[in-house]
Design an enzyme around this catalytic site. Sequence first.
Site, PDB file in Angstrom:
ATOM      1  N   LYS A 109     -10.829 -20.733  23.002  1.00  0.00           N
ATOM      2  CA  LYS A 109      -9.573 -21.503  23.022  1.00  0.00           C
ATOM      3  C   LYS A 109      -8.803 -21.199  24.305  1.00  0.00           C
ATOM      4  CE  LYS A 109      -5.882 -19.803  20.660  1.00  0.00           C
ATOM      5  NZ  LYS A 109      -4.672 -19.612  21.465  1.00  0.00           N
ATOM      6  N   CYS A 134       7.946 -17.337  19.981  1.00  0.00           N
ATOM      7  CA  CYS A 134       6.853 -17.372  19.005  1.00  0.00           C
ATOM      8  C   CYS A 134       7.078 -16.226  18.029  1.00  0.00           C
ATOM      9  CB  CYS A 134       5.519 -17.271  19.689  1.00  0.00           C
ATOM     10  SG  CYS A 134       5.286 -15.697  20.417  1.00  0.00           S
ATOM     11  N   ARG A 138       8.967 -15.417  24.426  1.00  0.00           N
ATOM     12  CA  ARG A 138       7.930 -15.215  25.452  1.00  0.00           C
ATOM     13  C   ARG A 138       8.380 -15.998  26.679  1.00  0.00           C
ATOM     14  NH1 ARG A 138       2.440 -16.327  22.509  1.00  0.00           N
ATOM     15  NH2 ARG A 138       1.608 -16.151  24.608  1.00  0.00           N
ATOM     16  N   ARG A 192       2.483 -23.113  23.143  1.00  0.00           N
ATOM     17  CA  ARG A 192       3.026 -22.598  24.406  1.00  0.00           C
ATOM     18  C   ARG A 192       2.177 -23.040  25.601  1.00  0.00           C
ATOM     19  NH1 ARG A 192       5.801 -18.343  26.552  1.00  0.00           N
ATOM     20  NH2 ARG A 192       4.819 -17.270  28.279  1.00  0.00           N
TER      21      ARG A 192
HETATM   22  C1  EPZ Z   1      -2.036 -15.619  27.107  1.00  0.00           C
HETATM   23  O1  EPZ Z   1      -0.669 -15.841  26.793  1.00  0.00           O
HETATM   24  C2  EPZ Z   1      -2.803 -15.914  25.831  1.00  0.00           C
HETATM   25  N1  EPZ Z   1      -2.574 -17.314  25.450  1.00  0.00           N
HETATM   26  C3  EPZ Z   1      -2.329 -14.993  24.713  1.00  0.00           C
HETATM   27  O2  EPZ Z   1      -3.151 -15.249  23.577  1.00  0.00           O
HETATM   28  C4  EPZ Z   1      -2.541 -13.554  25.149  1.00  0.00           C
HETATM   29  O3  EPZ Z   1      -2.025 -12.696  24.157  1.00  0.00           O
HETATM   30  C5  EPZ Z   1      -1.814 -13.307  26.482  1.00  0.00           C
HETATM   31  O4  EPZ Z   1      -2.260 -14.246  27.468  1.00  0.00           O
HETATM   32  C6  EPZ Z   1      -2.054 -11.905  27.021  1.00  0.00           C
HETATM   33  O5  EPZ Z   1      -3.423 -11.717  27.239  1.00  0.00           O
HETATM   34  C7  EPZ Z   1      -3.332 -18.268  26.013  1.00  0.00           C
HETATM   35  O6  EPZ Z   1      -4.176 -18.001  26.850  1.00  0.00           O
HETATM   36  C8  EPZ Z   1      -3.073 -19.679  25.565  1.00  0.00           C
HETATM   37  P1  EPZ Z   1       1.090 -13.589  29.540  1.00  0.00           P
HETATM   38  P2  EPZ Z   1       0.432 -15.858  27.980  1.00  0.00           P
HETATM   39  O7  EPZ Z   1       1.891 -14.553  30.354  1.00  0.00           O
HETATM   40  O8  EPZ Z   1      -0.178 -16.433  29.214  1.00  0.00           O
HETATM   41  C9  EPZ Z   1       5.239 -11.421  30.095  1.00  0.00           C
HETATM   42  C10 EPZ Z   1      -3.598 -15.844  21.359  1.00  0.00           C
HETATM   43  O9  EPZ Z   1      -3.457 -15.142  20.361  1.00  0.00           O
HETATM   44  N2  EPZ Z   1       5.676 -12.619  30.827  1.00  0.00           N
HETATM   45  O10 EPZ Z   1      -0.132 -12.985  30.134  1.00  0.00           O
HETATM   46  O11 EPZ Z   1       1.653 -16.475  27.446  1.00  0.00           O
HETATM   47  C11 EPZ Z   1       5.032 -11.695  28.609  1.00  0.00           C
HETATM   48  O12 EPZ Z   1       6.259 -11.590  27.915  1.00  0.00           O
HETATM   49  C12 EPZ Z   1      -2.529 -15.842  22.434  1.00  0.00           C
HETATM   50  O13 EPZ Z   1      -4.593 -16.566  21.593  1.00  0.00           O
HETATM   51  C13 EPZ Z   1       6.909 -12.610  31.463  1.00  0.00           C
HETATM   52  O14 EPZ Z   1       7.652 -11.615  31.420  1.00  0.00           O
HETATM   53  O15 EPZ Z   1       0.673 -14.308  28.180  1.00  0.00           O
HETATM   54  C14 EPZ Z   1       4.054 -10.614  28.211  1.00  0.00           C
HETATM   55  O16 EPZ Z   1       4.774  -9.414  27.967  1.00  0.00           O
HETATM   56  C15 EPZ Z   1      -1.303 -15.096  21.969  1.00  0.00           C
HETATM   57  N3  EPZ Z   1       7.309 -13.720  32.141  1.00  0.00           N
HETATM   58  C16 EPZ Z   1       3.215 -10.432  29.482  1.00  0.00           C
HETATM   59  O17 EPZ Z   1       3.937 -11.048  30.550  1.00  0.00           O
HETATM   60  C17 EPZ Z   1       6.507 -14.835  32.245  1.00  0.00           C
HETATM   61  O18 EPZ Z   1       6.900 -15.800  32.916  1.00  0.00           O
HETATM   62  C18 EPZ Z   1       1.851 -11.095  29.397  1.00  0.00           C
HETATM   63  O19 EPZ Z   1       2.066 -12.442  29.011  1.00  0.00           O
HETATM   64  C19 EPZ Z   1       5.255 -14.816  31.601  1.00  0.00           C
HETATM   65  C20 EPZ Z   1       4.850 -13.699  30.907  1.00  0.00           C
END
Ligand code: EPZ
Length: 422
Positions: A22, A118, A123, A94
């Site tokens: 996914k 979420c 997030r 998202r």
């Molecule tokens: C992706 O989400 C995945 N979703 C998530 O999987 C996964 O948990 C996550 O990456 C971490 O590996 C998809 O790929 C669709 P991030 P994403 O941006 O991209 C912070 C599942 O269960 N952050 O890597 O949203 C954030 O708060 C889902 O399949 C900021 O601060 O995750 C987090 O602490 C859940 N500012 C960290 O970075 C931003 O602008 C990592 O988030 C963006 C993120």
Amino acid sequence: MDKFIIKGGTPLKGTIAISGSKNAALPVIAGALLADSPVTIHNIPRLQDIYTFNNVLRVVGAKVDFKEQENTVEIDPTLVSYLEAPYDLVRKMRASFYMLGALVGKHGYAKVSLPGGCAWGPRPVDLHLKGMEAMGIKITLDKGYVIAKADQELNGESFTLKPSSVGATVNLLLAAVLRAKKFTINNAAKEPDVVQLCNFLVKMGANIEGIGTSALIIRKVEKLNGVEISNDPDRIELGTYMIAGAMHPDSELTLTGCNADHLGNFPDLLRQTGTEVTIDGSTIHIKAPKKLKPVSVKTDIYPGFPTDLQAQWATMLTQAEGESSVTDSVYFDRFSYVPELTRLGANMHVDQNTVHIKGKTPLTGASVMSTDLRASVSLVLAAMIAKNTTEVLRVYHLDRGYESLENKLNPVGAKITRAEDN
Ligand code: EPZ
């Protein structure tokens, strides 16, 4: 709204085929909008999030044909004309926020709703927006929508992601490949999902250096041609079923269609619990130990322990003989499954971003509530080894990320019935 009724206590024995990923599919589906001709993507799982995202592409005018029986999506992006992604769709998922990078990258304009929070807290998308501004894209916020405008050539030089972010890396790549003269993403995410997107964009004609590293350098190209690719297998689904195969002492599972290279140090960590893990090309054999050893983990960005397996690992540790802990350094409050597991008899408590577990605790069936995708699959893992019957409510969370879960688990010994939850 459906629920699962699960009769626990049976070992898992047999073979499970792993579906397409996914989280790797969503970025390439968005990336298809950058092409000047149709794109075909194989090994796409039949999941709610995929159906939702296909509809987002249709709203902007793309022609999307999901040949479900073949797990293939054909996307014709040439008819895209409406450059907005509405709140009612983006709030559902998202990753629809990837439309911002895809639309502004291809068309120079995008109006996309900010994603909702979420289940485990807000997030943010600040890195997505700051990174685009650093690239030279004009970002304004208007009543919950982001409006992005980009010239044909952008002169921004670089942006450093703090913390590293999968979504921000994806969105910046989508925005940059057709417009950024030369743009460097520092501390870029290296997840296989990002690597697959980069390879897909390069196959279409993009110019990206540093693929697989945390420094991606993008140089604009004039056009991208539609291509045919096959989507990666789902490493999180794979890790989930590997854990499932370790939780009952008599379980033995064969998992097919895997890519073990995407698991980082996960197989070795699972071996430390006493579980036999044999990797044979794209097949992985799991044999549960008679006694599970407690192995504490701390999540990290790739290739560290994935946060998306944090809940599943903690659930397994309730069956390990001894004390252990799981710390989530990516999401600090992703523990909504813990109160539900304690209803089944688990002995665990959360202290800041760590859950402490005392095992081995026998689990007994009860009614439990799903809260997010990975928390809900952990409730299923627990229910399969709990005594008596467990009701897992709101399984729509599961349908977002696990293709035909009960049809994969029942043939190997699980007793899961899907029922209407009136
Ligand atoms: C992706 O989400 C995945 N979703 C998530 O999987 C996964 O948990 C996550 O990456 C971490 O590996 C998809 O790929 C669709 P991030 P994403 O941006 O991209 C912070 C599942 O269960 N952050 O890597 O949203 C954030 O708060 C889902 O399949 C900021 O601060 O995750 C987090 O602490 C859940 N500012 C960290 O970075 C931003 O602008 C990592 O988030 C963006 C993120």
